[in-house]
Scaffold this motif. Structure first.
Motif, PDB file in Angstrom:
ATOM      1  N   VAL A 185     -82.860 129.705 -12.820  1.00  7.71           N
ATOM      2  CA  VAL A 185     -81.934 128.444 -12.329  1.00  7.71           C
ATOM      3  C   VAL A 185     -81.450 128.824 -10.716  1.00  7.71           C
ATOM      4  O   VAL A 185     -81.485 128.309  -9.936  1.00  7.71           O
ATOM      5  CB  VAL A 185     -80.989 128.094 -13.481  1.00  7.71           C
ATOM      6  CG1 VAL A 185     -79.797 127.146 -12.654  1.00  7.71           C
ATOM      7  CG2 VAL A 185     -81.531 127.599 -14.378  1.00  7.71           C
ATOM      8  N   GLY A 226     -72.188 132.781 -15.658  1.00  8.07           N
ATOM      9  CA  GLY A 226     -72.381 131.272 -16.098  1.00  8.07           C
ATOM     10  C   GLY A 226     -72.017 130.613 -15.165  1.00  8.07           C
ATOM     11  O   GLY A 226     -72.679 129.281 -15.000  1.00  8.07           O
ATOM     12  N   LEU A 227     -70.981 130.761 -14.470  1.00 14.57           N
ATOM     13  CA  LEU A 227     -70.195 129.810 -13.538  1.00 14.57           C
ATOM     14  C   LEU A 227     -71.433 129.778 -12.322  1.00 14.57           C
ATOM     15  O   LEU A 227     -71.638 128.484 -11.720  1.00 14.57           O
ATOM     16  CB  LEU A 227     -69.236 130.655 -12.976  1.00 14.57           C
ATOM     17  CG  LEU A 227     -67.869 130.256 -13.725  1.00 14.57           C
ATOM     18  CD1 LEU A 227     -66.750 131.049 -13.301  1.00 14.57           C
ATOM     19  CD2 LEU A 227     -67.560 128.910 -14.171  1.00 14.57           C
ATOM     20  N   ILE A 277     -73.917 127.444 -13.425  1.00 13.08           N
ATOM     21  CA  ILE A 277     -73.289 125.809 -13.296  1.00 13.08           C
ATOM     22  C   ILE A 277     -73.373 125.368 -11.892  1.00 13.08           C
ATOM     23  O   ILE A 277     -73.671 124.336 -11.768  1.00 13.08           O
ATOM     24  CB  ILE A 277     -72.095 125.772 -14.029  1.00 13.08           C
ATOM     25  CG1 ILE A 277     -72.124 126.219 -15.542  1.00 13.08           C
ATOM     26  CG2 ILE A 277     -71.315 124.395 -13.852  1.00 13.08           C
ATOM     27  CD1 ILE A 277     -70.921 126.340 -16.084  1.00 13.08           C
ATOM     28  N   MET A 304     -76.751 124.518 -10.367  1.00 13.92           N
ATOM     29  CA  MET A 304     -77.319 123.519 -11.086  1.00 13.92           C
ATOM     30  C   MET A 304     -76.650 122.114 -10.503  1.00 13.92           C
ATOM     31  O   MET A 304     -77.370 121.137 -10.331  1.00 13.92           O
ATOM     32  CB  MET A 304     -77.110 123.555 -12.598  1.00 13.92           C
ATOM     33  CG  MET A 304     -78.040 122.996 -13.413  1.00 13.92           C
ATOM     34  SD  MET A 304     -79.879 123.613 -13.213  1.00 13.92           S
ATOM     35  CE  MET A 304     -80.858 122.358 -12.810  1.00 13.92           C
ATOM     36  N   LEU A 305     -75.380 122.172 -10.217  1.00  8.57           N
ATOM     37  CA  LEU A 305     -74.718 121.003  -9.834  1.00  8.57           C
ATOM     38  C   LEU A 305     -74.784 120.678  -8.280  1.00  8.57           C
ATOM     39  O   LEU A 305     -75.246 119.516  -7.867  1.00  8.57           O
ATOM     40  CB  LEU A 305     -73.154 121.227 -10.138  1.00  8.57           C
ATOM     41  CG  LEU A 305     -72.696 121.137 -11.418  1.00  8.57           C
ATOM     42  CD1 LEU A 305     -71.388 121.137 -11.365  1.00  8.57           C
ATOM     43  CD2 LEU A 305     -72.874 119.664 -12.001  1.00  8.57           C
ATOM     44  N   PHE A 306     -74.962 121.718  -7.476  1.00  8.77           N
ATOM     45  CA  PHE A 306     -74.991 121.685  -6.165  1.00  8.77           C
ATOM     46  C   PHE A 306     -76.488 121.771  -5.292  1.00  8.77           C
ATOM     47  O   PHE A 306     -76.642 121.335  -4.371  1.00  8.77           O
ATOM     48  CB  PHE A 306     -73.794 122.378  -5.325  1.00  8.77           C
ATOM     49  CG  PHE A 306     -72.509 121.765  -5.884  1.00  8.77           C
ATOM     50  CD1 PHE A 306     -72.036 120.576  -5.591  1.00  8.77           C
ATOM     51  CD2 PHE A 306     -71.807 122.661  -6.753  1.00  8.77           C
ATOM     52  CE1 PHE A 306     -70.803 120.056  -5.986  1.00  8.77           C
ATOM     53  CE2 PHE A 306     -70.509 122.218  -7.308  1.00  8.77           C
ATOM     54  CZ  PHE A 306     -70.021 120.928  -6.890  1.00  8.77           C
TER      55      PHE A 306
END
Lengths: 355, 287
Positions: A276, A312-313, A316, A319-321
């Motif tokens: 990812v 993990g952060l 995230i 994946m969001l931006f």
């Protein structure tokens, strides 16, 4: 007739030609590395190569096949345990026993696919996880291989492993270091074969069909792509690849336990973050991802669970931006493709001589 | 008699699993989102209750009343600011974001509370039991089961008797058309996740009082909850209860045969149901 536009389909880019040359040079360097590199570097590279192979296969499954699995640890564990079984029960040499890992993964992948393919999308993800848990619990009942506490490879098997004697003599190193060099070369070969194999697959007709299924299943079906067959293909290919990698990792580790070999964090969470963060759906993404992963791990190694939290952060946030990952950002800005699989129409270039 | 006892214990355990699953089922039903951090959110709520119990010296039952609105807010904010951004036809982004959230929560709890097992002090009720027809039933398991039924009745009432429930159903059927009718899907989604977090808080209360918990047990709770939802069939809350009961009975029967088979028996029951009825026992939604 002559003003009919001349065109051809091309996948190569100028960057990919020079990248190819760099790759060849890098491979030569990696092969010769044990002659001068430290044992620590060899072990680090073994870790990077094997994680990269796992990431490439997960990427094939999720990024190209659209099958988001959280249960790849099932194949790592089965592959590793099959290798241990071959060595302990049948007295095989650990190196050929690695292939047993692939066979075992294939054998368990076929029935599990029947279950898993009944589930769609997110439910497929947790379904594969349940299957991996079932395998962990079943293997923990296998008393000959140590049950729940696990076991080690017998000393006789590790000491006389294929080619270690030759490596010991050639590089003038001890048995343990020779084993590291051997597993390093095997990991290197596996990595090259994996990347080359996936690159080849994506450039064939099947690869085109796979991309079509990923982008739109209904549209792909309407032009005659057998979507179910493509799913089976990627599921089984990545199961076998993951099984072989699992067996190889445990030839290097020498000690196995069900909780470690079927660990969702080590073999699936890390792998997902690598893909990812690097960029899902590309071959370059996992390569970049594994490097970032390794650097982060080295930097944050002393901070215990903070490390996983940061990972993990970052996952995230990416994946969001930047859902196409860091490689996605780079190739969007520069148009750079090292392993191009997109077919482009080049019009008017190089007219055919016969016209 | 031992077998009847085992099965009844299993049914009561199923109530706990149905509580784990009800929130998951609700969120999935409305926005087709599977929250891989669901189990870790339950554990997070358990630690929140523990914190309130130890800081304020409250009983866990009172602490829940304070924890519930906090979790409601957490759910609302999580959905509004994070999960709404990744909802869409592609299932990959929500899966990966909630998976990341699961890893973050586990390790944050690990940093904050260490890996030691904890337990919510339940007092006398933890060991109290009642005699029913020669069977000894724990008060706490009975209370759990009763709560699960109340939650399911409540959620069904909410769904089919209230204006909010109508908005939920409309958004679930077609978010765009619901939007044309003046419903704001993003707010509906946030409300749904917030309500799911209320159920999560209740589940956390019973989880913490009945057994030890540590930061790493979330994923296993997610799996039990998921199995209950799938066995019951998507979109059916009563089905989820039946699913929880099946997993619970399979686990206690498995454990009665061989303690090592407890978890395995639950998973196998799930796989068998999946093999025979791939869409669950009481399927409603067409997914």
């Amino acid at each position: 007739m002559t003003d009919f536009p001349v065109y051809r389909v091309q996948t190569q880019t100028r960057a990919s030609y020079s990248a190819g040359a760099v790759c060849v040079a890098l491979i030569a360097l990696f092969i010769l590395l044990p002659t001068f590199a430290s044992r620590g570097l060899i072990q680090d590279l073994f870790f990077i190569f094997t994680m990269l192979v796992l990431a490439q296969f997960w990427n094939l499954l999720a990024g190209y096949g659209g099958l988001v699995s959280v249960g790849q640890q099932a194949f790592v564990g089965m592959g590793a345990y099959a290798m241990f079984g071959g060595v302990i029960l049948w007295g095989l040499d650990p190196v050929p026993a690695i292939l047993l890992g692939g066979v075992a993964a294939l054998i368990v992948a076929i029935p599990t696919a029947f279950f898993a393919f009944r589930l769609q999308g997110a439910y497929f993800a947790i379904g594969t996880w349940v299957i991996a848990e079932v395998m962990r619990l079943l293997v923990a009942q296998w008393k000959v291989l140590g049950g729940g506490t696990g076991t080690s490879l017998p000393r006789t098997a590790t000491r006389e492993m294929w080619a270690t004697e030759w490596i010991q003599a050639t590089f003038d190193v001890r048995g343990a270091a020779a084993r590291d060099i051997l597993t390093y070369w095997l990991a290197l070969a596996l990595m090259i074969a994996t990347i080359a194999g996936i690159y080849w697959l994506l450039r064939t007709k099947r690869g085109l069909a796979l991309a079509a299924v990923r982008d739109n299943v209904e549209a792909a079906k309407s032009v005659g792509v057998d979507a179910v067959r493509m799913k089976w293909l990627v599921y089984l290919v990545s199961a076998v690849g993951t099984g072989v990698t699992g067996a190889l990792i445990y030839v290097q580790k020498l000690r196995i336990s069900p909780d470690a070999a079927f660990s969702v964090t080590d073999w699936t969470a890390y792998v997902i973050f690598i893909v990812v963060i690097g960029g899902i759906g590309t071959i370059e993404g996992p390569i970049l991802g594994v490097l970032i992963f390794f650097i982060l791990q080295s930097l944050l190694a002393d901070f215990g669970s903070w490390y996983l939290m940061v990972l993990g952060l970052i996952g995230i946030v990416v994946m969001l931006f930047a859902p196409r990952g860091i490689w996605g950002l780079i190739s969007e800005k520069t148009g750079l493709q090292i392993f191009p699989v997109r077919r482009r129409l080049v019009i008017g270039a190089q007219p055919n001589k016969e016209d | 008699m031992i077998w009847i006892d085992t099965i009844i214990q299993g049914i009561l355990l199923g109530g706990l699993y149905a509580l784990f699953a009800a929130g998951l089922s609700l969120v999935f039903g409305i926005m087709r989102l599977v929250n891989l951090a669901h189990g870790d959110l339950i554990v997070f709520a358990a630690y929140l209750i523990l914190l309130l119990v130890s800081l304020l010296g409250l009983s866990p039952f009172l602490a829940v009343i304070i924890a519930a609105p906090i979790m409601f807010g957490v759910g609302w904010a999580l959905q509004r600011h994070v999960l709404n951004r990744v909802l869409g036809p592609d299932i990959l982004p929500p899966l990966l974001v909630t998976f990341g959230l699961s890893v973050v929560l586990q390790n944050a709890l690990m940093e904050g509370f260490s890996a030691d097992s904890q337990r919510l002090p339940a007092g006398d009720i933890a060991t109290a039991s009642v005699q029913v027809g020669g069977l000894n039933l724990g008060v706490l398991p009975l209370l759990t089961f009763a709560s699960a039924i109340l939650v399911i009745v409540g959620l069904n009432q909410l769904f089919y008797r209230t204006e909010l429930g109508r908005a939920f159903r409309a958004t679930s059927d077609d978010a765009v058309t619901a939007g044309l009718m003046g419903i704001r899907p993003d707010r509906i989604f946030a409300t749904a996740t917030a309500i799911a977090m209320l159920v999560v808080t209740l589940a956390a209360l019973y989880l913490g009082m009945r057994a030890n918990f540590d930061p790493n047990i979330g994923p296993a709770r997610l799996i039990y909850a998921f199995e209950a939802v799938i066995i019951g069939g998507l979109g059916s809350l009563w089905g989820t209860l039946v699913g929880g009961v099946i997993i619970g009975v399979a686990q206690t029967v498995g454990a009665a045969i061989n303690p090592e088979w407890q978890i395995l028996a639950g998973h196998l029951a799930f796989l068998i149901v999946l093999l025979i009825k791939p869409r669950g026992l009481f399927p409603r939604a067409l997914d």
